[in-house]
Design a protein around this motif. Structure first.
Motif, PDB file in Angstrom:
ATOM      1  N   SER A   3       0.809  -1.210   0.000  1.00 37.74           N
ATOM      2  CA  SER A   3       0.000   0.000   0.000  1.00 37.74           C
ATOM      3  C   SER A   3       0.845   1.263   0.000  1.00 37.74           C
ATOM      4  N   THR A   4       2.113   1.183   0.397  1.00 35.56           N
ATOM      5  CA  THR A   4       2.959   2.372   0.468  1.00 35.56           C
ATOM      6  C   THR A   4       3.882   2.509  -0.737  1.00 35.56           C
ATOM      7  N   ALA A   5       3.826   1.595  -1.668  1.00 34.23           N
ATOM      8  CA  ALA A   5       4.732   1.627  -2.819  1.00 34.23           C
ATOM      9  C   ALA A   5       4.277   2.670  -3.834  1.00 34.23           C
ATOM     10  N   ASN A   6       5.218   3.503  -4.305  1.00 36.27           N
ATOM     11  CA  ASN A   6       4.911   4.467  -5.361  1.00 36.27           C
ATOM     12  C   ASN A   6       5.110   3.867  -6.742  1.00 36.27           C
ATOM     13  N   TYR A   7       5.949   2.848  -6.830  1.00 38.76           N
ATOM     14  CA  TYR A   7       6.239   2.203  -8.103  1.00 38.76           C
ATOM     15  C   TYR A   7       6.247   0.696  -7.887  1.00 38.76           C
ATOM     16  N   THR A   8       5.420  -0.010  -8.621  1.00 37.77           N
ATOM     17  CA  THR A   8       5.361  -1.460  -8.490  1.00 37.77           C
ATOM     18  C   THR A   8       5.119  -2.066  -9.862  1.00 37.77           C
ATOM     19  N   ASN A   9       5.839  -3.132 -10.164  1.00 42.68           N
ATOM     20  CA  ASN A   9       5.617  -3.906 -11.384  1.00 42.68           C
ATOM     21  C   ASN A   9       5.336  -5.339 -10.975  1.00 42.68           C
ATOM     22  N   ARG A  10       4.344  -5.942 -11.597  1.00 48.39           N
ATOM     23  CA  ARG A  10       4.014  -7.330 -11.286  1.00 48.39           C
ATOM     24  C   ARG A  10       3.477  -7.999 -12.539  1.00 48.39           C
ATOM     25  N   GLU A  11       3.813  -9.268 -12.702  1.00 49.28           N
ATOM     26  CA  GLU A  11       3.257 -10.050 -13.802  1.00 49.28           C
ATOM     27  C   GLU A  11       2.338 -11.118 -13.238  1.00 49.28           C
ATOM     28  N   VAL A  12       1.224 -11.319 -13.925  1.00 48.17           N
ATOM     29  CA  VAL A  12       0.230 -12.307 -13.523  1.00 48.17           C
ATOM     30  C   VAL A  12      -0.124 -13.108 -14.771  1.00 48.17           C
ATOM     31  N   PHE A  27     -10.422  -4.790 -13.179  1.00 47.17           N
ATOM     32  CA  PHE A  27      -9.676  -4.964 -11.930  1.00 47.17           C
ATOM     33  C   PHE A  27     -10.356  -4.205 -10.802  1.00 47.17           C
ATOM     34  N   TRP A  28     -10.056  -4.626  -9.601  1.00 46.09           N
ATOM     35  CA  TRP A  28     -10.544  -3.992  -8.386  1.00 46.09           C
ATOM     36  C   TRP A  28      -9.320  -3.527  -7.618  1.00 46.09           C
ATOM     37  N   TYR A  29      -9.491  -2.541  -6.776  1.00 47.47           N
ATOM     38  CA  TYR A  29      -8.337  -2.025  -6.041  1.00 47.47           C
ATOM     39  C   TYR A  29      -8.752  -1.517  -4.667  1.00 47.47           C
ATOM     40  N   GLN A  30      -7.746  -1.312  -3.836  1.00 44.94           N
ATOM     41  CA  GLN A  30      -7.951  -0.790  -2.496  1.00 44.94           C
ATOM     42  C   GLN A  30      -7.051   0.425  -2.323  1.00 44.94           C
ATOM     43  N   ILE A  31      -7.634   1.534  -1.886  1.00 40.52           N
ATOM     44  CA  ILE A  31      -6.895   2.771  -1.661  1.00 40.52           C
ATOM     45  C   ILE A  31      -6.736   2.965  -0.159  1.00 40.52           C
ATOM     46  N   HIS A  32      -5.502   3.156   0.286  1.00 39.91           N
ATOM     47  CA  HIS A  32      -5.231   3.418   1.698  1.00 39.91           C
ATOM     48  C   HIS A  32      -5.096   4.925   1.876  1.00 39.91           C
ATOM     49  N   LEU A  33      -6.084   5.527   2.536  1.00 41.87           N
ATOM     50  CA  LEU A  33      -6.076   6.972   2.739  1.00 41.87           C
ATOM     51  C   LEU A  33      -5.138   7.370   3.871  1.00 41.87           C
ATOM     52  N   GLN A  35      -3.256   5.244   7.753  1.00 43.10           N
ATOM     53  CA  GLN A  35      -2.962   3.957   8.396  1.00 43.10           C
ATOM     54  C   GLN A  35      -4.224   3.173   8.755  1.00 43.10           C
ATOM     55  N   GLU A  36      -5.346   3.867   8.977  1.00 44.31           N
ATOM     56  CA  GLU A  36      -6.559   3.200   9.449  1.00 44.31           C
ATOM     57  C   GLU A  36      -7.712   3.191   8.452  1.00 44.31           C
ATOM     58  N   ILE A  37      -7.701   4.086   7.484  1.00 39.67           N
ATOM     59  CA  ILE A  37      -8.839   4.229   6.576  1.00 39.67           C
ATOM     60  C   ILE A  37      -8.449   3.800   5.167  1.00 39.67           C
ATOM     61  N   SER A  38      -9.271   2.910   4.589  1.00 38.72           N
ATOM     62  CA  SER A  38      -9.054   2.497   3.208  1.00 38.72           C
ATOM     63  C   SER A  38     -10.405   2.353   2.515  1.00 38.72           C
ATOM     64  N   VAL A  39     -10.378   2.424   1.200  1.00 44.88           N
ATOM     65  CA  VAL A  39     -11.571   2.266   0.374  1.00 44.88           C
ATOM     66  C   VAL A  39     -11.294   1.124  -0.592  1.00 44.88           C
ATOM     67  N   SER A  40     -12.219   0.170  -0.673  1.00 43.19           N
ATOM     68  CA  SER A  40     -12.056  -0.971  -1.567  1.00 43.19           C
ATOM     69  C   SER A  40     -13.168  -0.968  -2.607  1.00 43.19           C
ATOM     70  N   THR A  41     -12.814  -1.164  -3.867  1.00 41.60           N
ATOM     71  CA  THR A  41     -13.827  -1.242  -4.921  1.00 41.60           C
ATOM     72  C   THR A  41     -14.480  -2.620  -4.954  1.00 41.60           C
ATOM     73  N   LEU A  42     -13.964  -3.554  -4.179  1.00 44.06           N
ATOM     74  CA  LEU A  42     -14.537  -4.897  -4.112  1.00 44.06           C
ATOM     75  C   LEU A  42     -15.628  -5.000  -3.045  1.00 44.06           C
ATOM     76  N   SER A  43     -15.688  -4.024  -2.154  1.00 39.44           N
ATOM     77  CA  SER A  43     -16.638  -4.048  -1.043  1.00 39.44           C
ATOM     78  C   SER A  43     -18.078  -3.874  -1.525  1.00 39.44           C
ATOM     79  N   GLN A  44     -18.979  -4.658  -0.972  1.00 35.87           N
ATOM     80  CA  GLN A  44     -20.408  -4.534  -1.275  1.00 35.87           C
ATOM     81  C   GLN A  44     -20.975  -3.223  -0.729  1.00 35.87           C
ATOM     82  N   ASN A  45     -20.305  -2.639   0.287  1.00 30.99           N
ATOM     83  CA  ASN A  45     -20.796  -1.433   0.950  1.00 30.99           C
ATOM     84  C   ASN A  45     -20.325  -0.145   0.283  1.00 30.99           C
ATOM     85  N   SER A  46     -19.582  -0.250  -0.793  1.00 29.79           N
ATOM     86  CA  SER A  46     -19.020   0.933  -1.443  1.00 29.79           C
ATOM     87  C   SER A  46     -19.760   1.241  -2.740  1.00 29.79           C
TER      88      SER A  46
END
Length: 93
Positions: A3-12, A27-33, A35-46
């Protein structure tokens, strides 16, 4: 991805289950606003939903083909490219 990486490369790698055209990669993602608050696009509540990268050139796949996804995160931008590995027919990108 960290969550703290500014640059990431990954192969899948994903395997096609049927023949057809791949035109986009959802794709779905999670944003960490913080240390305690995050928003997930996978959440049913969002109200935030999935995102997608539309491929410039669709890929024709056959059942069993392996598609390699190269995922790059640079600061706040996400890019995804897709290539067929060991295609059963002519290679397309």
């Amino acid at each position: 991805m960290e969550s703290t990486a500014n640059y990431t490369n990954r192969e899948v790698k994903v395997q096609a289950t049927s023949a057809g055209r791949v035109t986009a990669i959802p794709f779905w993602y999670q944003i960490h606003l913080d240390q305690e608050i995050s928003v997930s696009t996978l959440s049913q509540n969002s109200h935030w939903k999935q995102a997608a990268v539309v491929l410039q050139q669709p890929l024709r796949v056959q059942a069993g083909d392996w598609v390699r996804l190269a995922v790059k995160l640079q600061k706040s931008a996400i890019s995804i490219s897709a290539h067929i590995e060991n295609p059963t027919g002519p290679m397309e990108q």
